[in-house]
Design a protein around this motif. Structure first.
Motif, PDB file in Angstrom:
ATOM      1  N   UNK A   1       0.822  -1.210   0.000  1.00 15.86           N
ATOM      2  CA  UNK A   1       0.000   0.000   0.000  1.00 15.86           C
ATOM      3  C   UNK A   1       0.857   1.261   0.000  1.00 15.86           C
ATOM      4  N   UNK A   2       0.435   2.230  -0.813  1.00  9.86           N
ATOM      5  CA  UNK A   2       1.142   3.503  -0.924  1.00  9.86           C
ATOM      6  C   UNK A   2       0.147   4.655  -0.869  1.00  9.86           C
ATOM      7  N   UNK A   3       0.697   5.839  -0.579  1.00  8.93           N
ATOM      8  CA  UNK A   3      -0.069   7.091  -0.657  1.00  8.93           C
ATOM      9  C   UNK A   3       0.425   7.848  -1.867  1.00  8.93           C
ATOM     10  N   UNK A   4      -0.469   8.398  -2.675  1.00 12.23           N
ATOM     11  CA  UNK A   4      -0.007   9.209  -3.802  1.00 12.23           C
ATOM     12  C   UNK A   4       0.526  10.544  -3.290  1.00 12.23           C
ATOM     13  N   UNK A   5       1.721  10.901  -3.694  1.00 13.06           N
ATOM     14  CA  UNK A   5       2.354  12.164  -3.328  1.00 13.06           C
ATOM     15  C   UNK A   5       2.789  12.863  -4.612  1.00 13.06           C
ATOM     16  N   UNK A   6       3.095  14.140  -4.521  1.00 10.27           N
ATOM     17  CA  UNK A   6       3.508  14.911  -5.698  1.00 10.27           C
ATOM     18  C   UNK A   6       4.788  14.334  -6.314  1.00 10.27           C
ATOM     19  N   UNK A   7       5.709  13.867  -5.472  1.00 11.30           N
ATOM     20  CA  UNK A   7       6.977  13.337  -5.969  1.00 11.30           C
ATOM     21  C   UNK A   7       6.878  11.868  -6.392  1.00 11.30           C
ATOM     22  N   UNK A   8       5.741  11.242  -6.168  1.00  8.45           N
ATOM     23  CA  UNK A   8       5.561   9.835  -6.492  1.00  8.45           C
ATOM     24  C   UNK A   8       4.961   9.109  -5.309  1.00  8.45           C
ATOM     25  N   UNK A   9       4.691   7.814  -5.450  1.00 11.97           N
ATOM     26  CA  UNK A   9       4.047   7.080  -4.357  1.00 11.97           C
ATOM     27  C   UNK A   9       4.951   6.970  -3.133  1.00 11.97           C
ATOM     28  N   UNK A  10       4.338   7.090  -1.963  1.00 14.90           N
ATOM     29  CA  UNK A  10       5.056   6.942  -0.690  1.00 14.90           C
ATOM     30  C   UNK A  10       4.500   5.730   0.042  1.00 14.90           C
ATOM     31  N   UNK A  11       5.380   4.918   0.602  1.00 11.89           N
ATOM     32  CA  UNK A  11       4.950   3.732   1.337  1.00 11.89           C
ATOM     33  C   UNK A  11       4.103   4.118   2.535  1.00 11.89           C
ATOM     34  N   UNK A  12       3.040   3.376   2.760  1.00  9.40           N
ATOM     35  CA  UNK A  12       2.237   3.555   3.975  1.00  9.40           C
ATOM     36  C   UNK A  12       2.841   2.691   5.068  1.00  9.40           C
TER      37      UNK A  12
END
Length: 111
Positions: free
Chosen positions: A24-35
């Motif tokens: 699972x990831x969170x969408x961020x401006x720089x790309x997906x971030x791990x949850x």
């Protein structure tokens, strides 16, 4: 050196095939971030799922995910101080509601 060979012994020169996990990831401006999640005792952990259906059942249909092998997931979480990975967790927290749940007010007691 061992002189005997057993059928269940693995050869250290043979590398096991890495299993891809849905992470699972969170969408961020720089790309997906791990949850990151927490265990019931409060320890930070990363999670991975062996199937997309398992991820959807635990986190919902709208959860974004990427595919990573377990060693890659470990290398991403190690600098964060997270050394635990839980595979196929069953989350038991209640669903988040729009309105906060308030306890029923008790009537004042006479002394």
């Amino acid at each position: 050196m061992c002189l005997f060979s057993y059928d269940d012994d693995s050869d250290p020169d043979e590398q096991a095939r890495a299993v891809l996990l849905y992470v699972p990831v969170r969408p961020e401006a720089a790309g997906p971030a791990l949850r990151m999640f927490r265990t019931p005792l409060g320890e930070r952990t990363a999670v991975g799922f062996t199937g997309l259906g398992l991820l959807t059942a635990a986190l919902g249909a709208g959860q974004a995910a990427i595919r990573l092998a377990e060693p890659a997931l470990r290398s991403l979480t190690e600098p964060l101080g997270v050394d635990r990975i839980v595979v196929d967790p069953v989350l038991s927290a209640p669903a988040v509601t729009a309105a906060p749940v308030r306890a029923a007010e008790e009537p004042a007691r006479a002394l």
